[in-house]
Design a protein around this motif. Structure first.
Motif, PDB file in Angstrom:
ATOM      1  N   PRO A  97      -2.265   9.527   6.540  1.00  0.00           N
ATOM      2  CA  PRO A  97      -1.065   8.719   6.760  1.00  0.00           C
ATOM      3  C   PRO A  97      -0.484   8.158   5.466  1.00  0.00           C
ATOM      4  O   PRO A  97      -1.180   8.001   4.451  1.00  0.00           O
ATOM      5  N   VAL A  98       0.791   7.861   5.515  1.00  0.00           N
ATOM      6  CA  VAL A  98       1.414   6.988   4.525  1.00  0.00           C
ATOM      7  C   VAL A  98       1.098   5.560   4.956  1.00  0.00           C
ATOM      8  O   VAL A  98       1.261   5.212   6.134  1.00  0.00           O
ATOM      9  N   VAL A  99       0.625   4.753   4.032  1.00  0.00           N
ATOM     10  CA  VAL A  99       0.301   3.363   4.348  1.00  0.00           C
ATOM     11  C   VAL A  99       1.268   2.449   3.605  1.00  0.00           C
ATOM     12  O   VAL A  99       1.414   2.539   2.389  1.00  0.00           O
ATOM     13  N   LEU A 100       1.947   1.584   4.364  1.00  0.00           N
ATOM     14  CA  LEU A 100       2.846   0.581   3.799  1.00  0.00           C
ATOM     15  C   LEU A 100       2.210  -0.784   3.995  1.00  0.00           C
ATOM     16  O   LEU A 100       1.806  -1.141   5.108  1.00  0.00           O
ATOM     17  N   VAL A 101       2.106  -1.552   2.913  1.00  0.00           N
ATOM     18  CA  VAL A 101       1.513  -2.885   2.956  1.00  0.00           C
ATOM     19  C   VAL A 101       2.582  -3.888   2.556  1.00  0.00           C
ATOM     20  O   VAL A 101       3.159  -3.789   1.471  1.00  0.00           O
ATOM     21  N   GLY A 102       2.860  -4.857   3.440  1.00  0.00           N
ATOM     22  CA  GLY A 102       3.924  -5.810   3.165  1.00  0.00           C
ATOM     23  C   GLY A 102       3.443  -7.249   3.185  1.00  0.00           C
ATOM     24  O   GLY A 102       2.853  -7.708   4.175  1.00  0.00           O
TER      25      GLY A 102
END
Length: 502
Positions: free
Chosen positions: A262-267
């Protein structure tokens, strides 16, 4: 808002308002030339009177144009024809929408996208028309009566294309643009909410509501007890000063094969940041409700991926907390232990974003990611360095940097790459822990990124500092929804829906 596509004879289209472009020296764009001919030269005759020369953003509304089925014709200045840039184009789009909002038209048929700016594709010109329009019609009304709201808001924008062969491209651009716009609106709305409404628990509830709308999306919310078991001492140290419990929100979107990384986005999801014991100055502290705009950006990107049913796997992680002064809050000089096992000396409690992010970046390892991109309103130093136009990009991966830069240019959500050299790491040295949480005044945005880099050794990673781009101050105060357009562009390209930029 609703967006449609039409083709055919402009003179015969019945619409409350037909929008046409005019370049400087009263040069009509091609669609306007066709309308002028159908009206027996009426547009040329009116322009000769000198009320509109074609300067970018200037407008002139006409009524009862002979030979034209439209109730109104709106002429919009596009600037110099030989220097028609994307910036001028977007300015013209915005000016048209602003005037339409002040009329009783309600619907409009726009031809502005047919005048494609230099270096832009038809797809992007049409998509810009959608995203710019949605941006201009957005109004915050959750906690106030909007007394200035348009009496007849723009409800439908129809984009005109010259030939039927262009319809497929137009429909794709419109669909993508509408999803990006909806994601931007979600990010804006979350950012604009006050901290007493948009708490970590509120964000968790919104995530669960979002998951209920899409079959391929699931959400898990980690509570403080679970974070304690995982050893997330850095994240939990920040929430100790608040009465609001921290939440770690985990989105999982399964649009690709089960075994696809997966692409992981951390915000960063600091729903309010007073600075803790190292308390911030009172002036403009209210804007620290926007310290969760990184998390809001993840919400917007995840929603867009779901609406577009993108064929890829995506994980979105939002560590949510408040940072307030309290007897249990972090104190300067405290030593905390992160999930990675590394210890951190807290020299400034206002450098808390990196503390909630570092444990989340360690947590990202379990997803075996193809890439991890974190986004955070991390440092005022980035605003000083770059202003309010580009987001700061930090990565040691040249190929990933180029991918993000190209995507930012395509999405008109631009970034500027900053150094992440080993030379800066020594500024984080501590006599009492593996690292300090700040590296001094010099290069503050860079040393913040260096701090995060120590938790990302096991995967490809990039950091976006959006402190200068996530919201506007002053009279136009409000969330911008960035970097949702950039993130969605990356997801569109990584999913294969759009080709990667060469």
């Amino acid at each position: 808002m609703e967006f449609k596509i039409k083709t055919g004879d402009l003179a015969k289209h019945k619409t409350p308002c037909l929008v046409l472009g005019v370049f400087e020296k009263r040069k009509l764009a091609e669609p306007a030339q066709a309308v002028d001919q159908a009206s027996g030269g009426r547009l040329t005759e009116i322009l000769k009177r000198g009320d509109l020369d074609g300067e970018t953003g200037r407008t002139l509304m006409l009524y009862d144009v002979p030979g034209i089925a439209a109730e109104r014709v709106l002429l919009v200045g596009c600037g110099k024809h030989k220097e028609f840039t994307r910036a001028n184009y977007r300015q013209a789009l915005a000016a048209a929408v602003d005037l339409l909002q002040r009329t009783h038209a309600g619907d409009a048929l726009s031809t502005l996208a047919e005048s494609i700016p230099d270096g832009l594709t038809r797809y992007l010109a049409l998509r810009d028309a959608v995203t710019t329009t949605a941006d201009r019609v957005y109004r915050y009304s959750r906690t106030k009566e909007d007394k200035q709201a348009p009496k007849t808001p723009l409800r439908t924008l129809t984009l005109w294309v010259a030939t039927r062969q262009q319809v497929d491209t137009a429909e794709q651009a419109t669909r993508h643009g509408a999803a990006i716009a909806a994601g931007v609106t979600l990010a804006k709305e979350l950012g604009n909410l006050p901290g007493n409404i948009c708490t970590p628990s509120y964000l968790a509830d919104q995530a669960l509501d979002l998951a209920s709308r899409f079959d391929k999306l699931t959400v898990e919310v980690l509570e403080e007890a679970q974070m304690e078991e995982l050893g997330m001492g850095a994240l939990l140290s920040v929430s100790r000063g608040s009465r609001q419990p921290a939440k770690l929100i985990c989105f999982k979107y399964q649009g690709g094969p089960q075994d696809q990384k997966p692409v992981v986005l951390v915000g960063k999801g600091l729903t309010f940041d007073a600075g803790g014991i190292s308390i911030k100055p009172a002036a403009e502290m209210d804007e620290m409700k926007y310290d969760m705009c990184g998390g809001a950006g993840v919400f917007g990107a995840v929603q867009a991926a779901c609406e577009l049913d993108l064929p890829l796997n995506l994980v979105g992680l939002v560590p949510a907390s408040e940072n307030l002064p309290d007897g249990a809050a972090n104190k300067p000089g405290d030593i905390i232990k992160s999930m990675s096992g590394q210890t951190i000396e807290v020299l400034n409690t206002d450098a808390e974003g990196r503390l909630i992010l570092c444990d989340t970046l360690t947590y990202s390892e379990r997803f075996d990611p193809a890439v991890v991109i974190d986004l955070a309103t991390l440092t005022g130093a980035c605003v000083v360095a770059l202003g309010k136009h580009p987001s700061g990009l930090f990565t040691a991966d040249d190929r990933l940097a180029q991918e993000i830069q190209d995507a930012g240019n395509d999405a008109w959500d631009r970034v500027w790459r900053m150094p992440l050299w080993e030379d800066y790491q020594a500024q984080l040295d501590s006599n009492f822990a593996d690292m300090a949480n700040i590296g001094g005044r010099d290069g503050g945005a860079i040393t913040a990124a260096c701090f995060l880099s120590r938790y990302t050794k096991k995967y490809r990673w990039a950091h976006l500092d959006i402190a200068g781009t996530a919201w506007l101050s002053g009279k136009e105060k409000g969330g911008t929804g960035r970097p949702v357009p950039l993130l969605v562009q990356i997801l569109l390209q990584r999913s294969g829906v759009l080709p990667m930029t060469d």
